[in-house]
Design a protein around this motif. Structure first.
Motif: not given
Length: 912
Positions: A533-545
């Motif tokens: 799925m295409i989404s913005s501001n994923s908190s999961n992916l932000a914290v990995k970065a």
């Protein structure tokens, strides 16, 4: 992990042949048989609790492999595995499976055949600390027989293979094969290969350039026979007579499916109550060379690693045939150690069951190659390559390597270095100008063509934009960048090896800066590998970065670049503060949200918090982990009504907790659906702060692993409601199940706060420091004794001649000298000065009164004497020097102890 020097392991080994926890309750839908490489990969179904032995093994993609085994008891034949295919008028029936056990290295079945029980052991040794053993492309099948009525029975055994091992299903009707049989004083073996092999090519995931071996040791007074003939001829001959003719009666080379040539080896035990030793067949699939490798435009062919010790496949086969007993001992020790570690986390044995399925599955995806200079690289490095089993032919897919990371860290973190080396050297070459990490190094295993950059339809991607989108360009970034930084730091910490950090620091810094330049706080319009799925501001992916940036800070510290350390540290701290304010709900028990500052009614699985647990970061407070544990623990509860029988979904969407994330059809029809749901659940379990909640989540994964209502292997991606496999069958991503065993502070983990330019230097410093302290103490005692003697006797004798007490023999010139221990720079900073004063002597002078006084004035460590000491000048000078020296020695020892950073490095890993 050291496996062979553990008393607890020895106790476990003495208890039983099986390392099990209770009567059989674990019934996976398929069990591994011969699992060594991407092409020696055979399974058998146990669907619906199948208790019949009348099933052919199959390749990991469910294509049948010709492999059959019979036992003949008092003239009646039974299948131990393989479909008999004979009419009912033949004396052949299926054995009855009494018990099935799976360990990390073995699959053991007890099969009833008349008045005999046959224990069939499929052994695929796992030894990640010995690359020669681990790279051997051979697996064992061993059969032990015992009478159930205490009487002797006439027993014969038979096993054969066909040419179906040589290529994929689509080519079997047209590919011609050749073969030969060799008998020596020690062994007999069949050898078969395609008449026209295709180097580095696959058909239906099977290689088209290998040689198959079927072998058995000779001797021990056993009657061993062999033959080459059509399947119906050889098998019928054994059923009727209990053996085959020891000669070739069909030497006409032909297509694999033409009259189905097979290659049996049989054994006649005679009339026995039990077998004194197991009957062992060795099955192998050999490819040499094994990898086609391109680096900086230059192509090389890499050979299997075992060739560093065995020049030919036949020599390696001879070793394997003779080594069964030792391999079995090693396997039992390995299994016992895994059982012990898993039981410390999951006493019910469920985690051990899953790790037993996952271990061989992960290691069988690897090709280990021997050192060879390639292109401009001349350091003769060992390289390991991973095939994207269960999905496609990609070479070392980074997201799968990241998912499997905990298993490599647990067993032997040093194994990660040859896995990472090809990824790093490929992207460090002059031909690679990408600012972010590649997703793999080739899309057609076993051909390594070079770094594959992210495309919009096939891998997880993200545009790193801040809230102010008008001022930051919309650029595509690759989440594999975060994965690579985290993996690199994990290897350095757990393997106590910073060599890769030093060698590729510029590459790591380029990747970290790319995350910074694109502002990794706010992922925008990302297509996730988890759900498509295409989404913005994923908190999961932000914290990995953010964790990736913290990883870069620690990498910088280990390399010794202080400015970079401070910069990345402060950035990660700033980013995590913003993340916590937006990603967690405001309730007392916060949940991770699907979007930063998004809906308070949706949540996502917090699997990307695991890097903190694994690497020992302190960005997220422990109290938040505890609150998240409570919140997700309530979701797992059956009383919650969400029906999470087989694990938790990646995220909640539209209020439908079970039919989301991995289960949705991607909006983009070109998107190749991928994900590692099983690993992400295990990552989440590892982050939970409560043992009971962790055990509960692992229990739901076990329910899936033990669900045999389907005929699929333990998969990486499955339907959370039905337990149906979706993708990733036989995927190495299941190495993520080891996450609960790999937590900061666990055995073998090195503290990430070590401040050093090189881990090896630290290890040497710790050992050297201890020796130095002991030496200093000895010197101090000797010095004090000499002082006391000199004060009693005086420096001159009665005759006016100098006397020199000699309590010890002179030290030889070649004797080792104790190391010199000096106060550290940290000590001088704590004393209020940035560096050690140049005028401060390391040891105060013991000269005349004026010299001593000057030293006292200039030395901040000197101790002043009382004004009215009552001592004459010479005695005062003598005591002044003695007290000053003692005090300085004491301070030096304190500095050496206190100034050193804490370390729990332990012994280096065993690694060949």
């Amino acid at each position: 992990m050291t496996l062979l020097h553990l008393p607890a392991t020895f106790i476990l080994l003495c208890c039983s042949t099986f390392v099990v926890h209770a009567a059989q309750t674990f019934w996976p839908a398929a069990i591994p048989l011969a699992i060594r490489t991407p092409y020696l990969n055979a399974w058998i179904e146990t669907q619906h609790g199948n208790l019949s032995s009348n099933e052919f093994p199959f390749f990991w993609n469910r294509v049948i492999l010709g492999w059959i085994c019979y036992i003949r008891v008092d003239g009646m034949s039974y299948t131990l595995f393989g479909n008999n295919g004979f009419p009912s008028n033949y004396s052949l029936t299926s054995g009855f499976v009494l018990e099935t056990r799976v360990t990390p290295t073995r699959t053991i079945q007890v099969i009833q055949a008349g008045n005999v029980n046959a224990t069939v052991t499929f052994l695929s040794l796992v030894d990640p600390s010995d690359l020669v053993r681990q790279s051997l492309p051979f697996a064992y099948t061993a059969v032990d027989v015992v009478s159930t009525d205490g009487q002797s029975h006439d027993i014969q055994l038979y096993s054969d293979i066909s040419g179906e091992w040589l290529c994929g299903l689509s080519e079997r009707a047209t590919q011609e094969m050749t073969w030969s049989t060799t008998e020596s004083s020690d062994m007999v073996y069949h050898q078969l290969q395609l008449a026209q092999p295709s180097p580095f090519q696959e058909a239906d995931q099977q290689a088209s350039d290998g040689t198959v071996y079927h072998a058995m040791a000779l001797g021990q007074g056993r009657n061993v026979t062999w033959q080459t003939c059509e399947d119906t001829v050889c098998r019928k001959e054994f059923i009727l007579s209990g053996g085959v003719n020891s000669h070739n009666n069909n030497d006409t080379f032909r297509n694999i499916q033409q009259d189905w040539p097979v290659f049996p080896i049989s054994v006649n035990l005679g009339s026995v109550v039990s077998s004194n030793d197991p009957i062992v067949w060795v099955l192998g699939y050999v490819r040499n060379p094994s990898i086609n490798y391109t680096l900086s435009g230059e192509v090389a062919t890499l050979r299997p690693y075992y060739t560093v010790e065995y020049a030919t496949a036949e020599a390696a086969l001879e070793f394997a045939v003779s080594d069964f007993n030792n391999s079995l001992t090693l396997a039992k020790a390995f299994d016992a150690e895994v059982y012990k570690a898993a039981s410390n986390v999951s006493a019910d044995g469920k985690l051990y069951d899953m790790l037993s399925l996952a271990t061989r599955q992960v290691y069988s995806s690897l090709e280990i190659t021997a050192p060879q200079a390639v292109g401009e690289q001349t350091n003769n490095m060992t390289r390991v390559f991973m095939k994207d089993m269960g999905y496609d032919r990609r070479v070392t897919p980074v997201e799968t390597l990241y998912a499997a990371l905990p298993m490599f860290l647990h067993y032997n973190a040093s194994f990660l270095k040859p896995l990472l080396e090809p990824l790093l050297e490929q992207q460090n070459s002059s031909t690679n100008s990408s600012p972010y990490a590649a997703k793999d190094i080739g899309d057609s295993f076993p051909v390594v063509s070079g770094p594959t950059l992210a495309s919009e339809e096939s891998v997880e991607r993200k545009n790193m934009l801040s809230h102010d989108k008008d001022h930051i360009p919309n650029l595509i970034s690759n989440t594999e960048t975060s994965n690579m930084l985290i993996i690199a730091l994990a290897h350095a910490q757990y393997a106590n090896d910073t060599s890769l950090l030093h060698d590729y620091y510029g590459l790591f810094k380029k990747w970290a800066n790319y995350l910074l330049e694109q502002n990794g706080q706010f992922p925008y319009q990302q297509s996730s590998i988890d759900d498509g799925m295409i989404s913005s501001n994923s908190s999961n992916l932000a914290v990995k970065a953010i964790f990736a940036l913290q990883a870069m800070a620690d990498i910088s510290r280990l390399v010794g670049t202080d400015n970079d350390t401070r910069y990345y540290n402060s950035t990660a701290s700033s980013y995590i503060s913003t993340w916590k304010s937006l990603a967690l709900s405001s309730s007392d028990d916060p949940m991770m949200l699907t979007t930063l500052n998004g809906s308070q009614d949706t949540w996502s699985l917090p699997y990307n918090l695991y890097p903190q647990t694994m690497l020992g970061f302190s960005l997220v407070e422990q109290v938040l982990f505890e609150k998240l544990t409570v919140s997700y623990g309530q979701q797992i509860q059956p009383s919650s009504g969400d029906g999470f029988v087989y694990g938790m979904p990646i995220e909640e969407a539209s209020g439908s907790l079970g039919n989301i994330g991995l289960l949705t059809i991607p909006k983009n029809p070109h998107f190749i659906f991928k994900g590692v749901f099983t690993a992400w659940n295990a990552f989440t379990a590892a982050t939970f702060a409560n043992d009971s909640v962790r055990t509960q989540l692992l229990g739901t994964l076990w329910e899936y692993a033990s669900n045999n209502q389907t005929n699929d292997r333990f998969s990486a991606v499955y339907n959370v409601e039905s337990g149906q496999s979706i993708n990733g069958r036989s995927s190495p991503a299941l190495g993520g199940l080891f996450a609960p065993l790999v937590r900061s502070g666990s055995p073998g983990h090195s503290n990430s706060s070590l401040h050093s330019n090189d881990i090896e230097t630290i290890v040497g410093g710790v050992v050297g420091g201890i020796i130095g302290l002991l030496a200093l103490l000895a010197l101090l005692l000797c010095f004090l004794r000499r002082r006391m003697i000199r004060q009693i006797v005086g420096l001159s004798g009665a005759a006016g001649t100098r006397t020199e007490p000699t309590p010890f023999a002179p030290v030889p010139a070649f004797a080792p000298r104790p190391p010199v221990c000096l106060p550290s720079e940290k000590f001088w900073r704590e004393k209020g000065t940035s560096t050690r004063p140049e005028e401060a002597p390391l040891l105060p002078s013991t000269g005349n009164s004026s010299t001593t006084s000057n030293a006292h004035v200039s030395n901040p460590l000197a101790i002043p004497l009382e004004a009215n000491s009552g001592l004459d000048g010479s005695r005062q000078d003598e005591l002044l020097g003695l007290r000053s020296e003692i005090q300085d020695l004491r301070r030096i020892m304190n500095v050496h102890l206190v100034g050193r950073e804490p370390s729990d490095l332990g012994a280096p890993p065993e690694y060949s």
